[in-house]
Design a protein around this motif. Structure first.
Motif, PDB file in Angstrom:
ATOM      1  N   TRP A 256     -28.817 -31.346  12.190  1.00 26.58           N
ATOM      2  CA  TRP A 256     -28.173 -30.273  11.771  1.00 26.58           C
ATOM      3  C   TRP A 256     -27.741 -29.066  12.427  1.00 26.58           C
ATOM      4  CZ3 TRP A 256     -26.302 -30.330   7.089  1.00 26.58           C
ATOM      5  CH2 TRP A 256     -26.711 -31.150   6.230  1.00 26.58           C
ATOM      6  N   LEU A 257     -28.074 -29.108  13.903  1.00 31.68           N
ATOM      7  CA  LEU A 257     -27.510 -28.040  14.728  1.00 31.68           C
ATOM      8  C   LEU A 257     -26.119 -28.245  15.074  1.00 31.68           C
ATOM      9  CD1 LEU A 257     -28.309 -25.540  16.359  1.00 31.68           C
ATOM     10  CD2 LEU A 257     -29.055 -26.953  18.276  1.00 31.68           C
ATOM     11  N   PRO A 258     -25.579 -29.169  15.022  1.00 27.41           N
ATOM     12  CA  PRO A 258     -24.086 -29.389  15.368  1.00 27.41           C
ATOM     13  C   PRO A 258     -23.051 -28.846  14.493  1.00 27.41           C
ATOM     14  CG  PRO A 258     -25.130 -31.279  16.091  1.00 27.41           C
ATOM     15  CD  PRO A 258     -26.148 -30.368  15.685  1.00 27.41           C
ATOM     16  N   TYR A 259     -23.658 -29.067  13.068  1.00 25.18           N
ATOM     17  CA  TYR A 259     -22.982 -28.754  11.977  1.00 25.18           C
ATOM     18  C   TYR A 259     -22.957 -27.122  11.676  1.00 25.18           C
ATOM     19  CZ  TYR A 259     -21.926 -27.888   6.959  1.00 25.18           C
ATOM     20  OH  TYR A 259     -21.198 -27.385   5.674  1.00 25.18           O
ATOM     21  N   ASN A 260     -24.167 -26.667  12.043  1.00 26.26           N
ATOM     22  CA  ASN A 260     -24.413 -25.062  11.896  1.00 26.26           C
ATOM     23  C   ASN A 260     -23.354 -24.399  12.938  1.00 26.26           C
ATOM     24  OD1 ASN A 260     -26.355 -24.172   9.763  1.00 26.26           O
ATOM     25  ND2 ASN A 260     -27.028 -26.127  10.385  1.00 26.26           N
ATOM     26  N   LEU A 261     -23.278 -25.017  14.265  1.00 22.61           N
ATOM     27  CA  LEU A 261     -22.534 -24.547  15.213  1.00 22.61           C
ATOM     28  C   LEU A 261     -21.067 -24.339  14.908  1.00 22.61           C
ATOM     29  CD1 LEU A 261     -24.320 -25.686  18.507  1.00 22.61           C
ATOM     30  CD2 LEU A 261     -24.452 -23.506  17.523  1.00 22.61           C
ATOM     31  N   VAL A 262     -20.766 -25.585  14.499  1.00 20.86           N
ATOM     32  CA  VAL A 262     -19.117 -25.607  13.825  1.00 20.86           C
ATOM     33  C   VAL A 262     -19.117 -24.790  12.907  1.00 20.86           C
ATOM     34  CG1 VAL A 262     -17.496 -27.145  12.928  1.00 20.86           C
ATOM     35  CG2 VAL A 262     -19.224 -28.029  14.657  1.00 20.86           C
ATOM     36  N   LEU A 263     -20.016 -24.625  11.929  1.00 22.53           N
ATOM     37  CA  LEU A 263     -19.756 -23.885  10.636  1.00 22.53           C
ATOM     38  C   LEU A 263     -19.717 -22.076  11.168  1.00 22.53           C
ATOM     39  CD1 LEU A 263     -19.744 -24.157   7.756  1.00 22.53           C
ATOM     40  CD2 LEU A 263     -22.190 -23.601   7.631  1.00 22.53           C
ATOM     41  N   LEU A 264     -20.521 -22.101  12.353  1.00 20.78           N
ATOM     42  CA  LEU A 264     -20.573 -20.703  12.789  1.00 20.78           C
ATOM     43  C   LEU A 264     -19.007 -20.275  13.553  1.00 20.78           C
ATOM     44  CD1 LEU A 264     -21.667 -17.909  13.939  1.00 20.78           C
ATOM     45  CD2 LEU A 264     -22.503 -19.186  15.971  1.00 20.78           C
ATOM     46  N   ALA A 265     -18.531 -21.473  14.203  1.00 20.73           N
ATOM     47  CA  ALA A 265     -17.020 -21.276  14.656  1.00 20.73           C
ATOM     48  C   ALA A 265     -16.229 -20.862  13.387  1.00 20.73           C
ATOM     49  CB  ALA A 265     -16.760 -22.397  15.546  1.00 20.73           C
ATOM     50  N   ASP A 266     -16.183 -21.855  12.376  1.00 16.47           N
ATOM     51  CA  ASP A 266     -15.423 -21.782  11.222  1.00 16.47           C
ATOM     52  C   ASP A 266     -15.464 -20.279  10.665  1.00 16.47           C
ATOM     53  OD1 ASP A 266     -13.597 -23.088   9.239  1.00 16.47           O
ATOM     54  OD2 ASP A 266     -15.221 -22.264   7.773  1.00 16.47           O
ATOM     55  N   THR A 267     -16.760 -19.665  10.540  1.00 15.34           N
ATOM     56  CA  THR A 267     -16.998 -18.510  10.070  1.00 15.34           C
ATOM     57  C   THR A 267     -16.313 -17.207  10.872  1.00 15.34           C
ATOM     58  OG1 THR A 267     -19.085 -19.166   8.954  1.00 15.34           O
ATOM     59  CG2 THR A 267     -18.532 -16.778   9.257  1.00 15.34           C
ATOM     60  N   LEU A 268     -16.314 -17.614  12.204  1.00 15.07           N
ATOM     61  CA  LEU A 268     -15.593 -16.684  13.131  1.00 15.07           C
ATOM     62  C   LEU A 268     -14.180 -16.659  13.013  1.00 15.07           C
ATOM     63  CD1 LEU A 268     -17.898 -17.112  16.419  1.00 15.07           C
ATOM     64  CD2 LEU A 268     -18.080 -15.175  14.945  1.00 15.07           C
ATOM     65  N   MET A 269     -13.826 -17.667  12.812  1.00  9.37           N
ATOM     66  CA  MET A 269     -12.360 -17.739  12.703  1.00  9.37           C
ATOM     67  C   MET A 269     -11.771 -17.341  11.220  1.00  9.37           C
ATOM     68  SD  MET A 269      -9.780 -21.183  13.069  1.00  9.37           S
ATOM     69  CE  MET A 269     -10.615 -21.912  11.334  1.00  9.37           C
ATOM     70  N   ARG A 270     -12.378 -17.366  10.372  1.00 11.77           N
ATOM     71  CA  ARG A 270     -12.109 -16.791   8.865  1.00 11.77           C
ATOM     72  C   ARG A 270     -12.328 -15.177   8.863  1.00 11.77           C
ATOM     73  NH1 ARG A 270     -11.258 -21.183   5.714  1.00 11.77           N
ATOM     74  NH2 ARG A 270     -12.121 -23.069   6.199  1.00 11.77           N
ATOM     75  N   THR A 271     -13.270 -14.716   9.733  1.00  9.20           N
ATOM     76  CA  THR A 271     -13.391 -13.506  10.039  1.00  9.20           C
ATOM     77  C   THR A 271     -12.417 -12.721  10.878  1.00  9.20           C
ATOM     78  OG1 THR A 271     -15.117 -13.687  11.509  1.00  9.20           O
ATOM     79  CG2 THR A 271     -15.872 -13.329   9.025  1.00  9.20           C
ATOM     80  N   GLY A 272     -11.473 -13.363  11.468  1.00  6.78           N
ATOM     81  CA  GLY A 272     -10.529 -12.930  12.580  1.00  6.78           C
ATOM     82  C   GLY A 272     -11.014 -12.780  13.773  1.00  6.78           C
ATOM     83  N   LEU A 273     -12.126 -12.971  14.211  1.00  9.78           N
ATOM     84  CA  LEU A 273     -13.061 -12.886  15.394  1.00  9.78           C
ATOM     85  C   LEU A 273     -12.253 -13.925  16.400  1.00  9.78           C
ATOM     86  CD1 LEU A 273     -16.486 -11.874  14.716  1.00  9.78           C
ATOM     87  CD2 LEU A 273     -14.586 -10.384  15.261  1.00  9.78           C
ATOM     88  N   ILE A 274     -12.112 -15.184  15.995  1.00 10.68           N
ATOM     89  CA  ILE A 274     -11.077 -16.123  16.626  1.00 10.68           C
ATOM     90  C   ILE A 274      -9.779 -16.513  15.711  1.00 10.68           C
ATOM     91  CG2 ILE A 274     -11.221 -18.472  16.931  1.00 10.68           C
ATOM     92  CD1 ILE A 274     -14.281 -18.529  17.361  1.00 10.68           C
TER      93      ILE A 274
END
Length: 352
Positions: A256-274
């Motif tokens: 589950w850690l890989p999924y949550n890390l990718v989900l974190l990257a997805d969240t950062l992208m959607r908030t404009g940080l990436i």
């Protein structure tokens, strides 16, 4: 909407859609991810195998623990609840497999229920593992008999875990619905009207912190201290007794850690940080699909761990088989550990 990025991935039915459906314009110029239809049958086969193995394995775990309830430890009680959570999730996989093939045809009610069960499984699993880490920490580091080791209090702890998991999963019941996306099949998706994008970020960040990051930090602290104590005191027997627990936690993190890390990257992208680009969106969608399948595998792996590492689990299973005449009693070992999780600590013994 000149910069609109089409982020629907037909293979994902659990949570990383975040397009505000009400704002899709016919004049928008989306970028489409490459088709993943070639993998559809492979993924469906994986879902089917995981579902069958999970149903069989976790049913055996529940049967062994309940059959040996007079000698169960606190850890066994937690692992029993973990098996129940995985069993409930296994029941949802046929629905996701069918949805993968033909879209969501089961209606809004089942969309809510099936999504809800998936979320409950995830949160209850990591919270139960956090409880086990605290129990091991108190029993080994402090070498004390904790109050939660009393039978009725252990039940309250498990009930509290389920209550928190149900609460964190409530958004699935409230906001999930069947949604049409242009010419694509029906999907099971959060629909909060014009605020879908903004609220999905809120509904993602808060549960991810309380339901993953915080329990993970608790486990890292407890097991870090536990390992240090075991090695300092050269407690070889207790170190061997912890192998199943460490294996269960390690497998959960690997799944589950890989999924949550990718989900974190997805969240950062959607908030404009990436910065969000078509290429990056496509890569993240693919990573989310792959890591989510890895997460699904977790539901069938714990019984395999018990079978290969847990001596008492094997003994309990053989004992049941001997009782029904499936094998000769001569195959039963003369001795077995007091806990099918491998616990040899007298401080953790209790009954269901």
């Amino acid at each position: 909407m000149e910069n609109f990025i089409w982020d629907y991935n037909s293979s994902d039915y659990f949570g990383h859609y975040s397009t505000d459906l009400s704002q899709i314009s016919s004049e928008s110029s989306p970028c489409y991810p490459e088709s993943l239809e070639i993998n559809t049958y492979v993924v469906v086969i994986i879902y089917a195998l995981v579902s069958l193995l999970s149903l069989l394995g976790n049913s055996l775990v529940m049967m062994v623990v309940l059959h040996s309830r007079s000698t169960c430890s606190v850890t066994d009680v937690y692992l029993l609840n973990l098996a129940i959570a995985d069993l409930l999730f296994a029941l949802t996989l046929p629905f996701w497999a069918a949805s993968k093939m033909i879209g969501w045809i089961f209606g809004t009610f089942m969309c809510k229920i099936i999504s809800f069960l998936k979320e409950v499984n995830f949160y209850s699993s990591i919270l139960l593992l956090a409880c086990i880490s605290v129990d091991r920490y108190l029993a080994i580091v402090h070498a004390t008999r904790t109050v939660i080791q009393k039978r009725h209090l252990v039940k309250f702890v498990c009930l509290a875990v389920w209550a928190v998991s149900l609460f964190l999963s409530l958004p699935m019941l409230l906001f999930r619905s069947t949604v049409y996306l242009l010419d694509l099949p029906l999907v099971c998706y959060e629909d909060i009207g014009s605020s879908t994008t903004r609220w999905r970020l809120v509904l993602r960040i808060l549960p991810q912190f309380w339901g993953f990051i915080l329990p993970l930090l608790i486990m890292l602290f407890c097991y870090g201290c536990t390992l240090r104590t075991l090695f300092k005191a050269q407690m070889g027997q207790k170190h061997r007794a912890m192998r199943v627990i460490f294996a269960v936690v390690l497998v959960f993190l690997l799944c589950w850690l890989p999924y949550n890390l990718v989900l974190l990257a997805d969240t950062l992208m959607r908030t404009g940080l990436i910065e969000e680009t078509c290429e990056r969106r496509d890569h993240i969608d693919r990573a989310l699909e792959a890591t989510e399948i890895l997460g699904f595998l977790h539901s069938c792996l714990n019984p395999i761990i018990y079978a290969f590492i847990g001596q008492k689990f094997r003994y309990g299973l053989l004992k049941i088989m001997a009782a029904y005449g499936l094998i000769s009693k001569e195959f039963l070992p003369k001795e077995a550990r007091p806990s099918f999780a491998g616990s040899s600590s007298g401080n953790t013994s209790t009954t269901l």
